[in-house]
Design a protein around this motif. Structure first.
Motif, PDB file in Angstrom:
ATOM      1  N   ASN A 218       2.744 -32.875  15.387  1.00 39.45           N
ATOM      2  CA  ASN A 218       1.332 -32.466  15.400  1.00 39.45           C
ATOM      3  C   ASN A 218       0.639 -32.637  14.058  1.00 39.45           C
ATOM      4  O   ASN A 218      -0.565 -32.415  13.940  1.00 39.45           O
ATOM      5  CB  ASN A 218       1.218 -30.981  15.775  1.00 39.45           C
ATOM      6  CG  ASN A 218       1.357 -30.744  17.262  1.00 39.45           C
ATOM      7  OD1 ASN A 218       1.146 -31.655  18.055  1.00 39.45           O
ATOM      8  ND2 ASN A 218       1.713 -29.530  17.631  1.00 39.45           N
ATOM      9  N   ILE A 219       1.419 -32.931  13.028  1.00 38.62           N
ATOM     10  CA  ILE A 219       0.844 -32.941  11.673  1.00 38.62           C
ATOM     11  C   ILE A 219       0.681 -34.385  11.204  1.00 38.62           C
ATOM     12  O   ILE A 219       1.669 -35.063  10.879  1.00 38.62           O
ATOM     13  CB  ILE A 219       1.744 -32.160  10.684  1.00 38.62           C
ATOM     14  CG1 ILE A 219       1.944 -30.725  11.189  1.00 38.62           C
ATOM     15  CG2 ILE A 219       1.141 -32.168   9.281  1.00 38.62           C
ATOM     16  CD1 ILE A 219       2.889 -29.890  10.366  1.00 38.62           C
ATOM     17  N   LEU A 224       5.652 -30.431   6.616  1.00 31.25           N
ATOM     18  CA  LEU A 224       5.134 -29.072   6.476  1.00 31.25           C
ATOM     19  C   LEU A 224       4.456 -28.965   5.113  1.00 31.25           C
ATOM     20  O   LEU A 224       4.758 -29.734   4.194  1.00 31.25           O
ATOM     21  CB  LEU A 224       6.277 -28.047   6.514  1.00 31.25           C
ATOM     22  CG  LEU A 224       7.022 -27.880   7.830  1.00 31.25           C
ATOM     23  CD1 LEU A 224       7.990 -26.703   7.730  1.00 31.25           C
ATOM     24  CD2 LEU A 224       6.071 -27.657   8.999  1.00 31.25           C
ATOM     25  N   GLY A 225       3.569 -27.985   4.991  1.00 31.28           N
ATOM     26  CA  GLY A 225       2.945 -27.751   3.686  1.00 31.28           C
ATOM     27  C   GLY A 225       3.883 -26.990   2.771  1.00 31.28           C
ATOM     28  O   GLY A 225       4.827 -26.333   3.224  1.00 31.28           O
ATOM     29  N   LYS A 226       3.624 -27.095   1.473  1.00 30.11           N
ATOM     30  CA  LYS A 226       4.358 -26.299   0.489  1.00 30.11           C
ATOM     31  C   LYS A 226       3.421 -25.177   0.044  1.00 30.11           C
ATOM     32  O   LYS A 226       2.190 -25.360   0.056  1.00 30.11           O
ATOM     33  CB  LYS A 226       4.696 -27.151  -0.741  1.00 30.11           C
ATOM     34  CG  LYS A 226       5.639 -28.309  -0.452  1.00 30.11           C
ATOM     35  CD  LYS A 226       5.807 -29.185  -1.693  1.00 30.11           C
ATOM     36  CE  LYS A 226       4.567 -29.989  -1.947  1.00 30.11           C
ATOM     37  NZ  LYS A 226       4.512 -30.980  -2.923  1.00 30.11           N
ATOM     38  N   PRO A 227       3.965 -24.045  -0.395  1.00 35.60           N
ATOM     39  CA  PRO A 227       3.087 -22.974  -0.892  1.00 35.60           C
ATOM     40  C   PRO A 227       2.105 -23.477  -1.958  1.00 35.60           C
ATOM     41  O   PRO A 227       0.961 -23.037  -2.017  1.00 35.60           O
ATOM     42  CB  PRO A 227       4.081 -21.951  -1.472  1.00 35.60           C
ATOM     43  CG  PRO A 227       5.321 -22.144  -0.653  1.00 35.60           C
ATOM     44  CD  PRO A 227       5.392 -23.621  -0.358  1.00 35.60           C
ATOM     45  N   ILE A 245     -19.892 -21.834  -3.979  1.00 31.99           N
ATOM     46  CA  ILE A 245     -19.237 -21.951  -2.667  1.00 31.99           C
ATOM     47  C   ILE A 245     -18.990 -20.563  -2.107  1.00 31.99           C
ATOM     48  O   ILE A 245     -18.273 -19.749  -2.701  1.00 31.99           O
ATOM     49  CB  ILE A 245     -17.895 -22.712  -2.807  1.00 31.99           C
ATOM     50  CG1 ILE A 245     -18.151 -24.115  -3.376  1.00 31.99           C
ATOM     51  CG2 ILE A 245     -17.181 -22.785  -1.466  1.00 31.99           C
ATOM     52  CD1 ILE A 245     -16.886 -24.910  -3.654  1.00 31.99           C
ATOM     53  N   THR A 246     -19.592 -20.271  -0.972  1.00 36.14           N
ATOM     54  CA  THR A 246     -19.317 -18.999  -0.294  1.00 36.14           C
ATOM     55  C   THR A 246     -19.542 -19.166   1.205  1.00 36.14           C
ATOM     56  O   THR A 246     -20.338 -19.994   1.637  1.00 36.14           O
ATOM     57  CB  THR A 246     -20.180 -17.852  -0.876  1.00 36.14           C
ATOM     58  OG1 THR A 246     -19.640 -16.607  -0.426  1.00 36.14           O
ATOM     59  CG2 THR A 246     -21.656 -17.947  -0.476  1.00 36.14           C
ATOM     60  N   GLY A 247     -18.777 -18.401   1.978  1.00 32.58           N
ATOM     61  CA  GLY A 247     -18.973 -18.390   3.430  1.00 32.58           C
ATOM     62  C   GLY A 247     -18.260 -19.502   4.182  1.00 32.58           C
ATOM     63  O   GLY A 247     -18.551 -19.759   5.349  1.00 32.58           O
ATOM     64  N   SER A 248     -17.291 -20.145   3.538  1.00 31.46           N
ATOM     65  CA  SER A 248     -16.631 -21.282   4.192  1.00 31.46           C
ATOM     66  C   SER A 248     -15.135 -21.062   4.383  1.00 31.46           C
ATOM     67  O   SER A 248     -14.507 -20.317   3.642  1.00 31.46           O
ATOM     68  CB  SER A 248     -16.811 -22.561   3.359  1.00 31.46           C
ATOM     69  OG  SER A 248     -18.151 -22.981   3.393  1.00 31.46           O
ATOM     70  N   THR A 249     -14.613 -21.781   5.365  1.00 32.86           N
ATOM     71  CA  THR A 249     -13.160 -21.847   5.554  1.00 32.86           C
ATOM     72  C   THR A 249     -12.684 -23.229   5.133  1.00 32.86           C
ATOM     73  O   THR A 249     -13.290 -24.232   5.498  1.00 32.86           O
ATOM     74  CB  THR A 249     -12.793 -21.632   7.037  1.00 32.86           C
ATOM     75  OG1 THR A 249     -13.105 -20.287   7.395  1.00 32.86           O
ATOM     76  CG2 THR A 249     -11.311 -21.871   7.279  1.00 32.86           C
ATOM     77  N   PHE A 250     -11.613 -23.259   4.351  1.00 28.95           N
ATOM     78  CA  PHE A 250     -11.017 -24.521   3.892  1.00 28.95           C
ATOM     79  C   PHE A 250      -9.615 -24.635   4.478  1.00 28.95           C
ATOM     80  O   PHE A 250      -8.771 -23.770   4.239  1.00 28.95           O
ATOM     81  CB  PHE A 250     -10.959 -24.557   2.355  1.00 28.95           C
ATOM     82  CG  PHE A 250     -12.328 -24.483   1.742  1.00 28.95           C
ATOM     83  CD1 PHE A 250     -13.037 -25.640   1.461  1.00 28.95           C
ATOM     84  CD2 PHE A 250     -12.927 -23.256   1.481  1.00 28.95           C
ATOM     85  CE1 PHE A 250     -14.321 -25.586   0.930  1.00 28.95           C
ATOM     86  CE2 PHE A 250     -14.207 -23.185   0.947  1.00 28.95           C
ATOM     87  CZ  PHE A 250     -14.906 -24.345   0.672  1.00 28.95           C
ATOM     88  N   TYR A 251      -9.382 -25.689   5.241  1.00 28.73           N
ATOM     89  CA  TYR A 251      -8.078 -25.874   5.892  1.00 28.73           C
ATOM     90  C   TYR A 251      -7.113 -26.609   4.968  1.00 28.73           C
ATOM     91  O   TYR A 251      -7.503 -27.576   4.295  1.00 28.73           O
ATOM     92  CB  TYR A 251      -8.259 -26.647   7.195  1.00 28.73           C
ATOM     93  CG  TYR A 251      -9.077 -25.861   8.197  1.00 28.73           C
ATOM     94  CD1 TYR A 251      -8.489 -24.857   8.943  1.00 28.73           C
ATOM     95  CD2 TYR A 251     -10.450 -26.092   8.350  1.00 28.73           C
ATOM     96  CE1 TYR A 251      -9.234 -24.095   9.830  1.00 28.73           C
ATOM     97  CE2 TYR A 251     -11.199 -25.341   9.233  1.00 28.73           C
ATOM     98  CZ  TYR A 251     -10.593 -24.343   9.966  1.00 28.73           C
ATOM     99  OH  TYR A 251     -11.342 -23.587  10.836  1.00 28.73           O
ATOM    100  N   VAL A 252      -5.872 -26.133   4.947  1.00 26.85           N
ATOM    101  CA  VAL A 252      -4.796 -26.806   4.206  1.00 26.85           C
ATOM    102  C   VAL A 252      -3.693 -27.013   5.225  1.00 26.85           C
ATOM    103  O   VAL A 252      -2.784 -26.194   5.366  1.00 26.85           O
ATOM    104  CB  VAL A 252      -4.278 -25.930   3.051  1.00 26.85           C
ATOM    105  CG1 VAL A 252      -3.260 -26.697   2.204  1.00 26.85           C
ATOM    106  CG2 VAL A 252      -5.412 -25.431   2.175  1.00 26.85           C
ATOM    107  N   ASP A 253      -3.804 -28.087   6.023  1.00 29.14           N
ATOM    108  CA  ASP A 253      -2.959 -28.164   7.216  1.00 29.14           C
ATOM    109  C   ASP A 253      -2.454 -29.573   7.519  1.00 29.14           C
ATOM    110  O   ASP A 253      -1.917 -29.807   8.607  1.00 29.14           O
ATOM    111  CB  ASP A 253      -3.726 -27.617   8.417  1.00 29.14           C
ATOM    112  CG  ASP A 253      -4.893 -28.512   8.827  1.00 29.14           C
ATOM    113  OD1 ASP A 253      -5.260 -29.420   8.050  1.00 29.14           O
ATOM    114  OD2 ASP A 253      -5.433 -28.312   9.926  1.00 29.14           O
ATOM    115  N   GLY A 254      -2.610 -30.506   6.594  1.00 27.41           N
ATOM    116  CA  GLY A 254      -2.121 -31.869   6.820  1.00 27.41           C
ATOM    117  C   GLY A 254      -2.760 -32.536   8.036  1.00 27.41           C
ATOM    118  O   GLY A 254      -2.213 -33.490   8.585  1.00 27.41           O
TER     119      GLY A 254
END
Ligand code: NAD
Length: 263
Positions: A218-219, A224-227, A245-254
């Protein structure tokens, strides 16, 4: 040193993503409060690494970091954590709401106890930590930054983890609401939403090759991501480079979010 003179509190930083965030913020010059609930050894390990990182910033060892025990599932403990952090360092400028847990169950089997365990830490704890932090900033008339470690599951369904999704979805709307309410006070708030990161929370997945391979399919980036993939982004959001920058979601998901298929 982008965080020189700043004090950051990272909840649940005795292992995993929280530990990586604490170390990274210290590398960037912040003094760091390392919160833990029940693993003082893990918190001490984080502190050792924070001191090794922060020592390069010419700060006294005692100014680089400290550990504070508090159970984020109890509001009085959350409030004590903020006030002890302020007592210890004189101020807090950055709050990283990282502590979290998940419990797997079919919807019809979810107990009230497990519902409370998950939502008390992942949602109520985040809410009241932000509230106590904002009260401190208001009293001292200073700006600040709140960064919530939410999840792709603030957006994406995760069957059998409904309590987890409720909590992260709640944090999404809390973040959007507070961006509007706290903006005039100079306080920013954003979510960092990891996909599948190799940490103890994914112990079962990491030990099951078949399941792991299914997730990897799925990626789009194929791993997998690393910390540290998460802490790099948190460091940016905590710095003045992210002041607008305020009010946003930032994805770290490959790329997982746009490619997810239920296994
Ligand atoms: P982890 O289990 O390694 O770390 C979670 C941390 O939260 C631990 O240090 C734990 O002690 C702490 N914690 C839990 N309950 C607490 C309480 N009552 N009081 C204080 N601390 C408490 O998992 P992780 O992957 O490092 O997770 C960190 C955050 O990232 C969580 O909010 C999690 O939901 C989120 N997240 C993780 C992933 C992933 O794939 N690893 C994906 C999406 C979101």
């Amino acid at each position: 040193m982008k965080l020189d003179g700043k004090v950051a509190l990272v909840t649940g930083s005795s292992q995993g993503i929280g530990q990586a965030i604490a170390i990274r913020l210290a590398q960037d010059g912040a003094s760091v409060v390392i919160n833990y609930r029940s693993h003082p050894e893990g918190a001490q390990e984080t502190l050792n690494q924070v001191q090794a990182a922060g020592g390069k910033c010419h700060m006294a060892q005692s100014d680089v970091g400290a550990t504070i025990q508090a159970d984020l599932g109890q509001v009085s403990e959350v409030q004590r954590l903020i006030s002890e952090s302020v007592e210890r360092f004189g101020q807090v400028d950055i709050l990283v709401n990282n502590a979290g847990l998940e419990k797997r169950a079919d919807f019809w089997d979810v107990s009230e106890e497990d519902y409370d365990k998950v939502t008390d830490v992942n949602l109520k704890g985040v809410f009241f930590a932000a509230q106590a932090f904002v009260k401190h900033l208001k009293q001292t008339n200073r700006p600040g930054k709140i960064i919530n470690i939410s999840s792709v599951h603030e957006e994406l369904p995760f069957p059998h983890f409904t309590t987890y999704c409720i909590s992260k979805g709640g944090v999404k709307m809390m973040m959007r609401n507070l961006a509007v309410e706290l903006g005039p006070l100079g306080i920013t708030i954003n979510n960092v939403a990891p996909g599948a990161i190799a940490t103890p929370i994914n112990k079962d997945l990491l030990e099951d090759k078949e399941k792991l391979n299914a997730v990897l399919k799925n990626i789009p980036l194929g791993r997998l991501g690393k910390p540290e993939d998460v802490s790099n982004l948190v460091a940016f959001l905590a710095s003045s480079d992210a002041d607008y920058i305020t009010g946003s979601t930032f994805y770290v998901d490959g790329g997982l979010l746009w490619n997810y298929q239920e296994q």
